[in-house]
Design an enzyme around this catalytic site. Sequence first.
Site, short mmCIF file in Angstrom:
data_model
loop_
_atom_site.label_atom_id
_atom_site.label_comp_id
_atom_site.label_asym_id
_atom_site.label_seq_id
_atom_site.Cartn_x
_atom_site.Cartn_y
_atom_site.Cartn_z
N SER A 114 7.11 -3.23 -1.09
CA SER A 114 6.20 -3.58 0.01
C SER A 114 4.97 -4.31 -0.52
CB SER A 114 5.85 -2.31 0.79
OG SER A 114 5.26 -2.62 2.02
N ASP A 118 14.02 -3.18 9.15
CA ASP A 118 12.62 -2.90 8.78
C ASP A 118 11.71 -3.20 9.98
OD1 ASP A 118 10.03 -2.86 7.65
OD2 ASP A 118 10.80 -3.47 5.70
N HIS A 146 12.13 0.32 6.53
CA HIS A 146 11.15 0.05 5.46
C HIS A 146 11.31 1.15 4.42
CE1 HIS A 146 7.79 -2.27 3.97
NE2 HIS A 146 7.09 -1.16 3.77
#
Length: 237
Positions: A123, A178, A210
């Site tokens: 991320s 996601d 995610h």
Amino acid sequence: MASGSTRLQRCMVLPAGRHTASLIFLHGSGDSGQGLRKWIKQVLTQDLAFQHIKIIYPTAPSRPYTAMNGGLSNVWFDRFKISNDCPEHLESIDVMCQVLTDLIDDEVKSGIKNNRILVGGFSMGGCMAMHLAYRNHQDVAGVFALSSFLNKTSAVYQALQKADGVLPELFQCHGTADELVPYSWAEETNSVLRSLGVSTQFHSFPGVHHDLSKTELQKLTSWILNKLPGDMERQGE
């Protein structure tokens, strides 16, 4: 936050044998190096570990995070909002690039060449790694970005427009489900980087949110060993 004077807390997994390469793995927002190591261990049911590669999981310093209404969080840099269509908070990104450069320099001082160092993350950590490598350290062995994206007007793109020479390959993974970082943002990031001369591998994971998946980490492990083979030195001895 002071720049070069900031020394990051870090968690490490040492190689089982002779240390000939290093991997810097950056966590996502609000996490820690220790937390990322534990998460990976949970997904793989064992530590990510190698015979010859040292893994460094640094922890981002705590700072006010605008995307969280100014609350304190362990983040690599500030974001005005979680969007690919707003300016980057370059001041905080550049400060952290310098702090992470100190981490790379520590490895180089210990005898590891830049082309035996990989940088990447999950991320926000993947985004930070792309800034670090493509703007400051184009001589690393490669970059990986898991569930990550770059803003549409990213300074990374601007730096690559002026780059010449061979750029580190990008290994990118993203879950199609996601909801925090839409899959389309990752696709666009990959497409723009390719157009600017970056060689990329892009792996999509249907139904993954995610999150990290076991298959993704297994693919990453294979890519790591391809970029940082273990018997290179033994052949030269």
